[in-house]
Design a protein around this motif. Structure first.
Motif, PDB file in Angstrom:
ATOM      1  N   GLN A 179       0.828  -1.197   0.000  1.00 49.10           N
ATOM      2  CA  GLN A 179       0.000   0.000   0.000  1.00 49.10           C
ATOM      3  C   GLN A 179       0.868   1.255   0.000  1.00 49.10           C
ATOM      4  N   LYS A 180       0.454   2.249  -0.768  1.00 47.60           N
ATOM      5  CA  LYS A 180       1.228   3.472  -0.877  1.00 47.60           C
ATOM      6  C   LYS A 180       1.130   4.280   0.406  1.00 47.60           C
ATOM      7  N   SER A 181       2.243   4.875   0.792  1.00 50.95           N
ATOM      8  CA  SER A 181       2.293   5.652   2.024  1.00 50.95           C
ATOM      9  C   SER A 181       2.248   7.142   1.710  1.00 50.95           C
ATOM     10  N   ALA A 182       1.953   7.933   2.754  1.00 49.52           N
ATOM     11  CA  ALA A 182       1.901   9.384   2.584  1.00 49.52           C
ATOM     12  C   ALA A 182       3.299   9.913   2.253  1.00 49.52           C
ATOM     13  N   ALA A 183       3.307  11.001   1.477  1.00 51.55           N
ATOM     14  CA  ALA A 183       4.579  11.550   1.025  1.00 51.55           C
ATOM     15  C   ALA A 183       5.358  12.161   2.187  1.00 51.55           C
ATOM     16  N   ARG A 230      30.424  17.630 -21.244  1.00 51.72           N
ATOM     17  CA  ARG A 230      29.402  18.649 -21.081  1.00 51.72           C
ATOM     18  C   ARG A 230      29.345  19.068 -19.613  1.00 51.72           C
ATOM     19  N   SER A 231      29.135  20.361 -19.392  1.00 51.82           N
ATOM     20  CA  SER A 231      28.972  20.886 -18.033  1.00 51.82           C
ATOM     21  C   SER A 231      27.721  21.752 -18.006  1.00 51.82           C
ATOM     22  N   THR A 232      26.925  21.596 -16.968  1.00 51.35           N
ATOM     23  CA  THR A 232      25.701  22.379 -16.858  1.00 51.35           C
ATOM     24  C   THR A 232      25.222  22.349 -15.412  1.00 51.35           C
ATOM     25  N   GLN A 233      24.244  23.224 -15.133  1.00 50.87           N
ATOM     26  CA  GLN A 233      23.570  23.133 -13.844  1.00 50.87           C
ATOM     27  C   GLN A 233      22.283  22.345 -14.069  1.00 50.87           C
ATOM     28  N   LEU A 234      22.223  21.175 -13.471  1.00 49.94           N
ATOM     29  CA  LEU A 234      21.078  20.283 -13.634  1.00 49.94           C
ATOM     30  C   LEU A 234      20.004  20.632 -12.610  1.00 49.94           C
ATOM     31  N   ARG A 235      18.773  20.707 -13.081  1.00 50.99           N
ATOM     32  CA  ARG A 235      17.627  20.942 -12.187  1.00 50.99           C
ATOM     33  C   ARG A 235      16.667  19.774 -12.314  1.00 50.99           C
ATOM     34  N   LEU A 236      16.438  19.110 -11.193  1.00 48.24           N
ATOM     35  CA  LEU A 236      15.513  17.981 -11.156  1.00 48.24           C
ATOM     36  C   LEU A 236      14.321  18.324 -10.283  1.00 48.24           C
ATOM     37  N   LEU A 237      13.142  17.927 -10.739  1.00 50.18           N
ATOM     38  CA  LEU A 237      11.927  18.051  -9.940  1.00 50.18           C
ATOM     39  C   LEU A 237      11.475  16.638  -9.607  1.00 50.18           C
ATOM     40  N   ALA A 238      11.302  16.350  -8.326  1.00 50.48           N
ATOM     41  CA  ALA A 238      10.954  14.998  -7.884  1.00 50.48           C
ATOM     42  C   ALA A 238       9.585  14.988  -7.210  1.00 50.48           C
ATOM     43  N   ALA A 239       8.896  13.856  -7.335  1.00 47.95           N
ATOM     44  CA  ALA A 239       7.589  13.673  -6.701  1.00 47.95           C
ATOM     45  C   ALA A 239       7.538  12.282  -6.082  1.00 47.95           C
ATOM     46  N   TRP A 240       6.756  12.158  -5.014  1.00 46.43           N
ATOM     47  CA  TRP A 240       6.609  10.883  -4.303  1.00 46.43           C
ATOM     48  C   TRP A 240       5.575  10.025  -5.030  1.00 46.43           C
ATOM     49  N   ASP A 241       5.931   8.806  -5.399  1.00 51.99           N
ATOM     50  CA  ASP A 241       5.001   7.943  -6.131  1.00 51.99           C
ATOM     51  C   ASP A 241       4.280   6.957  -5.222  1.00 51.99           C
TER      52      ASP A 241
END
Length: 201
Positions: free
Chosen positions: A77-81, A174-185
């Protein structure tokens, strides 16, 4: 003090139960009720409150059977984020690095949430082409920010990526500033947005 019942010898009895008291009393109650000839025993025991205890035990046991045991969370069962943390950010980047340097496209794609990521299909094709184009990778990163924004997690990292084309000894850097957006599944944090996507060309 033990009750005195007429017709029974007055002796001190020491009993050590190896089962729960409720189970013991319920078993006795079942045997008494199942034997009509023991009705006189019930009347005698009632005088001393023993039968009342047996009756309450039966009612309690029946109630437990009907109502069932306390509800337990279902398996899987999925839990709260939870709140997104620096440790979550570090795990995501470490798993990205492991997937890239291991040339494991499937492991890389498993870190993405296909149901929430905008234009996932086109990004999936881009990742597939990237892994087919290069035969080895080397990734370095430094996390500069890890924060929570509502139900999302945000990761900013300075990224250096080396990709060696098939049959070529010189890697592309390659060089860059990486931006990640994450969400709880429901089980873990997954990437729902990646910028800039051009780093995987």
């Amino acid at each position: 003090m033990l009750p005195v019942v007429r017709g029974f010898p007055q002796q001190k009895i020491s009993v050590r139960l190896t089962i729960p008291l409720e189970t013991f009393l319920f078993t006795i109650a079942q045997r008494i009720v199942n034997r009509s000839r023991d009705a006189r025993v019930i009347i005698k025991l009632w005088r001393y409150g023993v039968a009342e205890l047996l009756l309450l035990t039966i009612i309690g046991s029946l109630g437990s059977v009907q109502n069932g045991s306390p509800r337990q969370p279902r398996k899987g069962q999925k839990s709260a984020a939870p709140v997104f943390s620096e440790a979550d950010a570090a795990r995501l980047l470490a798993e990205l690095q492991q997937a890239l340097e291991g040339s494991n496209r499937r492991a890389f794609l498993k870190l993405l949430d296909a149901s929430k990521m905008p234009n996932y299909a086109s990004f999936q094709d881009q990742v597939t082409e990237f892994f087919e184009k290069y035969e080895s990778f080397r990734m370095r990163y430094h996390i500069t920010q890890a924060s929570a924004e509502g139900s999302f997690g945000i990761v900013l990292a300075d990224l250096e990526l080396e990709a060696t084309p098939a049959g070529a000894p010189i890697p592309v850097r390659r060089s860059t500033q990486l931006r990640l957006l994450a969400a709880w599944d429901g089980k873990q944090w997954k990437i729902v947005d990646w910028a800039p996507r051009s780093v995987l060309n």
